[in-house]
Design a protein around this motif. Sequence first.
Motif, PDB file in Angstrom:
ATOM      1  N   ARG A 254      51.824  41.727  -5.924  1.00 61.24           N
ATOM      2  CA  ARG A 254      53.205  40.840  -5.747  1.00 61.24           C
ATOM      3  C   ARG A 254      53.268  40.435  -4.519  1.00 61.24           C
ATOM      4  NH1 ARG A 254      58.497  42.051  -4.669  1.00 61.24           N
ATOM      5  NH2 ARG A 254      58.888  44.205  -3.457  1.00 61.24           N
ATOM      6  N   GLN A 255      53.885  39.349  -4.172  1.00 57.14           N
ATOM      7  CA  GLN A 255      54.413  38.816  -2.918  1.00 57.14           C
ATOM      8  C   GLN A 255      55.678  38.822  -2.666  1.00 57.14           C
ATOM      9  OE1 GLN A 255      52.565  34.994  -1.687  1.00 57.14           O
ATOM     10  NE2 GLN A 255      52.740  35.613   0.556  1.00 57.14           N
ATOM     11  N   THR A 256      56.107  39.202  -1.496  1.00 52.57           N
ATOM     12  CA  THR A 256      57.622  39.620  -1.176  1.00 52.57           C
ATOM     13  C   THR A 256      58.327  38.286  -0.703  1.00 52.57           C
ATOM     14  OG1 THR A 256      57.573  40.306   0.826  1.00 52.57           O
ATOM     15  CG2 THR A 256      57.243  41.850  -0.769  1.00 52.57           C
ATOM     16  N   GLY A 257      59.454  38.249  -0.693  1.00 55.39           N
ATOM     17  CA  GLY A 257      60.371  37.147  -0.132  1.00 55.39           C
ATOM     18  C   GLY A 257      59.921  36.740   1.415  1.00 55.39           C
ATOM     19  N   GLU A 258      59.623  37.935   1.926  1.00 53.15           N
ATOM     20  CA  GLU A 258      59.108  37.671   3.566  1.00 53.15           C
ATOM     21  C   GLU A 258      57.651  37.397   3.674  1.00 53.15           C
ATOM     22  OE1 GLU A 258      60.697  40.596   2.227  1.00 53.15           O
ATOM     23  OE2 GLU A 258      62.637  40.282   2.950  1.00 53.15           O
ATOM     24  N   GLY A 259      57.223  37.196   2.609  1.00 52.31           N
ATOM     25  CA  GLY A 259      55.639  36.746   2.840  1.00 52.31           C
ATOM     26  C   GLY A 259      54.464  37.981   2.629  1.00 52.31           C
ATOM     27  N   VAL A 260      55.022  38.980   2.672  1.00 50.54           N
ATOM     28  CA  VAL A 260      53.830  40.203   2.829  1.00 50.54           C
ATOM     29  C   VAL A 260      53.350  40.289   1.317  1.00 50.54           C
ATOM     30  CG1 VAL A 260      55.118  41.353   4.747  1.00 50.54           C
ATOM     31  CG2 VAL A 260      55.462  42.147   2.366  1.00 50.54           C
ATOM     32  N   VAL A 261      52.407  41.105   1.091  1.00 50.10           N
ATOM     33  CA  VAL A 261      51.787  41.444  -0.247  1.00 50.10           C
ATOM     34  C   VAL A 261      51.538  42.909  -0.294  1.00 50.10           C
ATOM     35  CG1 VAL A 261      49.771  40.890  -1.783  1.00 50.10           C
ATOM     36  CG2 VAL A 261      50.314  39.021  -0.151  1.00 50.10           C
ATOM     37  N   GLN A 262      52.250  43.034  -1.529  1.00 45.21           N
ATOM     38  CA  GLN A 262      52.241  44.680  -2.023  1.00 45.21           C
ATOM     39  C   GLN A 262      51.111  44.730  -2.925  1.00 45.21           C
ATOM     40  OE1 GLN A 262      55.861  46.111  -3.331  1.00 45.21           O
ATOM     41  NE2 GLN A 262      56.723  46.622  -1.309  1.00 45.21           N
ATOM     42  N   ILE A 263      50.175  45.938  -2.753  1.00 42.45           N
ATOM     43  CA  ILE A 263      49.332  45.929  -3.592  1.00 42.45           C
ATOM     44  C   ILE A 263      49.324  47.476  -4.240  1.00 42.45           C
ATOM     45  CG2 ILE A 263      46.800  45.872  -3.914  1.00 42.45           C
ATOM     46  CD1 ILE A 263      46.796  44.124  -1.346  1.00 42.45           C
ATOM     47  N   GLY A 264      49.070  47.739  -5.570  1.00 44.27           N
ATOM     48  CA  GLY A 264      49.220  48.914  -5.853  1.00 44.27           C
ATOM     49  C   GLY A 264      48.688  49.179  -7.327  1.00 44.27           C
ATOM     50  N   ASP A 265      49.423  50.272  -7.938  1.00 40.52           N
ATOM     51  CA  ASP A 265      49.587  50.743  -9.284  1.00 40.52           C
ATOM     52  C   ASP A 265      48.296  51.890  -9.643  1.00 40.52           C
ATOM     53  OD1 ASP A 265      50.253  50.462 -12.157  1.00 40.52           O
ATOM     54  OD2 ASP A 265      48.543  49.567 -12.475  1.00 40.52           O
ATOM     55  N   SER A 266      48.120  52.736  -8.566  1.00 41.99           N
ATOM     56  CA  SER A 266      47.369  53.914  -8.846  1.00 41.99           C
ATOM     57  C   SER A 266      48.338  54.983  -9.715  1.00 41.99           C
ATOM     58  CB  SER A 266      46.835  54.504  -7.843  1.00 41.99           C
ATOM     59  OG  SER A 266      48.097  55.254  -6.728  1.00 41.99           O
ATOM     60  N   LYS A 267      47.725  55.606 -10.483  1.00 46.16           N
ATOM     61  CA  LYS A 267      48.464  56.854 -11.251  1.00 46.16           C
ATOM     62  C   LYS A 267      47.491  57.977 -11.099  1.00 46.16           C
ATOM     63  CE  LYS A 267      50.358  53.657 -14.707  1.00 46.16           C
ATOM     64  NZ  LYS A 267      49.743  52.367 -14.026  1.00 46.16           N
ATOM     65  N   GLU A 268      48.298  59.203 -10.283  1.00 44.31           N
ATOM     66  CA  GLU A 268      47.524  60.238 -10.066  1.00 44.31           C
ATOM     67  C   GLU A 268      48.324  61.512 -10.331  1.00 44.31           C
ATOM     68  OE1 GLU A 268      45.753  59.845  -5.852  1.00 44.31           O
ATOM     69  OE2 GLU A 268      47.159  57.896  -5.845  1.00 44.31           O
ATOM     70  N   ASP A 269      47.702  62.446 -10.949  1.00 48.51           N
ATOM     71  CA  ASP A 269      48.315  63.753 -11.110  1.00 48.51           C
ATOM     72  C   ASP A 269      48.022  64.818 -10.099  1.00 48.51           C
ATOM     73  OD1 ASP A 269      49.458  65.707 -12.535  1.00 48.51           O
ATOM     74  OD2 ASP A 269      48.283  66.104 -13.910  1.00 48.51           O
ATOM     75  N   VAL A 270      48.785  64.694  -8.867  1.00 47.28           N
ATOM     76  CA  VAL A 270      48.407  65.650  -7.971  1.00 47.28           C
ATOM     77  C   VAL A 270      49.673  66.511  -7.413  1.00 47.28           C
ATOM     78  CG1 VAL A 270      46.839  63.899  -7.049  1.00 47.28           C
ATOM     79  CG2 VAL A 270      49.075  63.656  -6.125  1.00 47.28           C
ATOM     80  N   GLY A 271      50.618  66.842  -8.215  1.00 47.08           N
ATOM     81  CA  GLY A 271      51.775  67.514  -7.765  1.00 47.08           C
ATOM     82  C   GLY A 271      52.662  66.653  -7.255  1.00 47.08           C
ATOM     83  N   PHE A 272      53.327  67.303  -6.400  1.00 49.71           N
ATOM     84  CA  PHE A 272      54.638  66.595  -5.312  1.00 49.71           C
ATOM     85  C   PHE A 272      53.607  66.398  -3.905  1.00 49.71           C
ATOM     86  CE2 PHE A 272      56.714  69.350  -8.192  1.00 49.71           C
ATOM     87  CZ  PHE A 272      57.664  68.404  -8.500  1.00 49.71           C
ATOM     88  N   ASN A 273      52.157  66.126  -3.936  1.00 51.96           N
ATOM     89  CA  ASN A 273      51.803  65.309  -2.921  1.00 51.96           C
ATOM     90  C   ASN A 273      51.982  63.880  -2.714  1.00 51.96           C
ATOM     91  OD1 ASN A 273      49.878  64.412  -0.952  1.00 51.96           O
ATOM     92  ND2 ASN A 273      48.128  65.536  -1.617  1.00 51.96           N
ATOM     93  N   ASP A 274      52.701  63.500  -1.779  1.00 48.51           N
ATOM     94  CA  ASP A 274      52.874  62.064  -1.979  1.00 48.51           C
ATOM     95  C   ASP A 274      52.286  61.286  -0.897  1.00 48.51           C
ATOM     96  OD1 ASP A 274      54.276  63.090   0.167  1.00 48.51           O
ATOM     97  OD2 ASP A 274      56.259  62.124  -0.303  1.00 48.51           O
ATOM     98  N   GLY A 275      51.248  61.761  -0.481  1.00 48.58           N
ATOM     99  CA  GLY A 275      50.179  61.231   0.612  1.00 48.58           C
ATOM    100  C   GLY A 275      49.406  60.083   0.233  1.00 48.58           C
ATOM    101  N   THR A 276      48.501  59.682   1.006  1.00 46.68           N
ATOM    102  CA  THR A 276      47.473  58.645   0.638  1.00 46.68           C
ATOM    103  C   THR A 276      46.170  59.129   0.799  1.00 46.68           C
ATOM    104  OG1 THR A 276      47.538  57.622   2.842  1.00 46.68           O
ATOM    105  CG2 THR A 276      49.189  56.833   1.365  1.00 46.68           C
ATOM    106  N   THR A 277      45.061  58.481   0.104  1.00 45.15           N
ATOM    107  CA  THR A 277      43.810  58.707   0.348  1.00 45.15           C
ATOM    108  C   THR A 277      43.001  57.520   0.568  1.00 45.15           C
ATOM    109  OG1 THR A 277      43.265  58.727  -2.184  1.00 45.15           O
ATOM    110  CG2 THR A 277      43.997  60.851  -1.335  1.00 45.15           C
TER     111      THR A 277
END
Length: 369
Positions: A254-277
């Motif tokens: 999706r593209q925000t009102g400021e023009g940046v683009v957000q990319i996502g939609d991963s679904k991971e079962d990793v407990g309470f780890n909110d990091g990135t890989t």
Amino acid sequence: MNANRAIDTLVIGGGAVGMSVAYGLARAGERVRVLDEGDDAFRAARGNFGLVWVHGKGVGNPAYARWSMAAASQWPAFAAELQELTGIAVELSQNGGLTMFLTEEELAARAADCMSIRNALGGHYPFEVLDPAGVRAISPHSGPDVVGAIFGPMDGHVSPLRLLRALFQGFKSRGGDLVTGVRVERIGHRAGEFHVAAAGATHVAARVVLAAGLGNRELAPMVGLLAPVRPSRGQILVTERVQPFLNHPTMHVRQTGEGVVQIGDSKEDVGFNDGTTVEQLARIAQRASRLFPILGKVNVVRTWGALRVMTSDGFPIYQASRDCPGAYLVTCHSGITLASMHTGPLVRWMRGGAEPSEIQTFKAERFHV
């Protein structure tokens, strides 16, 4: 220290769900206090993709589809109300949304799901299946690998951070009291009142609403309720600002009102780890560049991980306590889409009105097997 009975309702949790309920209660004239944890809490609202979404929701439970459609239909008035009160535009754009597919099998499965929901609702569930030409007609920058899409005319998106800011400001302007940086330790119920201990203070109220996301799992048993929720991590990439190229938000880009683009939609079962890989971010980026090849030359400037609040079937829990009358549990993973309903019909139920028919199946007893 005792916080004396100067409030009617205590809301525990200052995310999108808690603040929507708190705003609605304050709007109704109640004296409301929100207890919000510190910035080290798992904040789903601040990692949200910002979608106001209907199509694809309700497989196996048509009541959820009705609840989501009602929420989407109320969003324009909800956004306008917040802007009039606070001056903050939440950047609502609701001209339809796309779920795009790279394989015929995925497209057929999603189309079958949407058709099953439509049949369960007696035909009222708007969506359209698009072939590649249909996708390019409304999203010209889609790539040659896109085999089709589902278009939902009720779908859209907002800025979740602007929404949260507007809810906070609107809540305060209606007399709400916000206490930040506190973690609830105990909830007691006696003589028709709730005594909530947090950070050395005791807050007393006739009603308590548990809207603490993943924290509800520990809080709910204190008032005779059950909140079997678990974390599901989603990772997001954010690009530099680019010229507008997306007419409609999609489930992955999706593209925000400021023009940046957000990319996502991963679904991971990793407990309470909110990091990135790197592995997951690379997969997300690769998919996005196949959906929209124009993104192949755009710089990524930020990434993050956030934890969704999920039940095992994906549906919300809305429940009043029998053991402790006046205690309510509110938990869901669609806090943006459902914000308009949490502010209105849900609050009216908590204040003694009829329980909305759409939420009567969303009790924790369904998990008792």
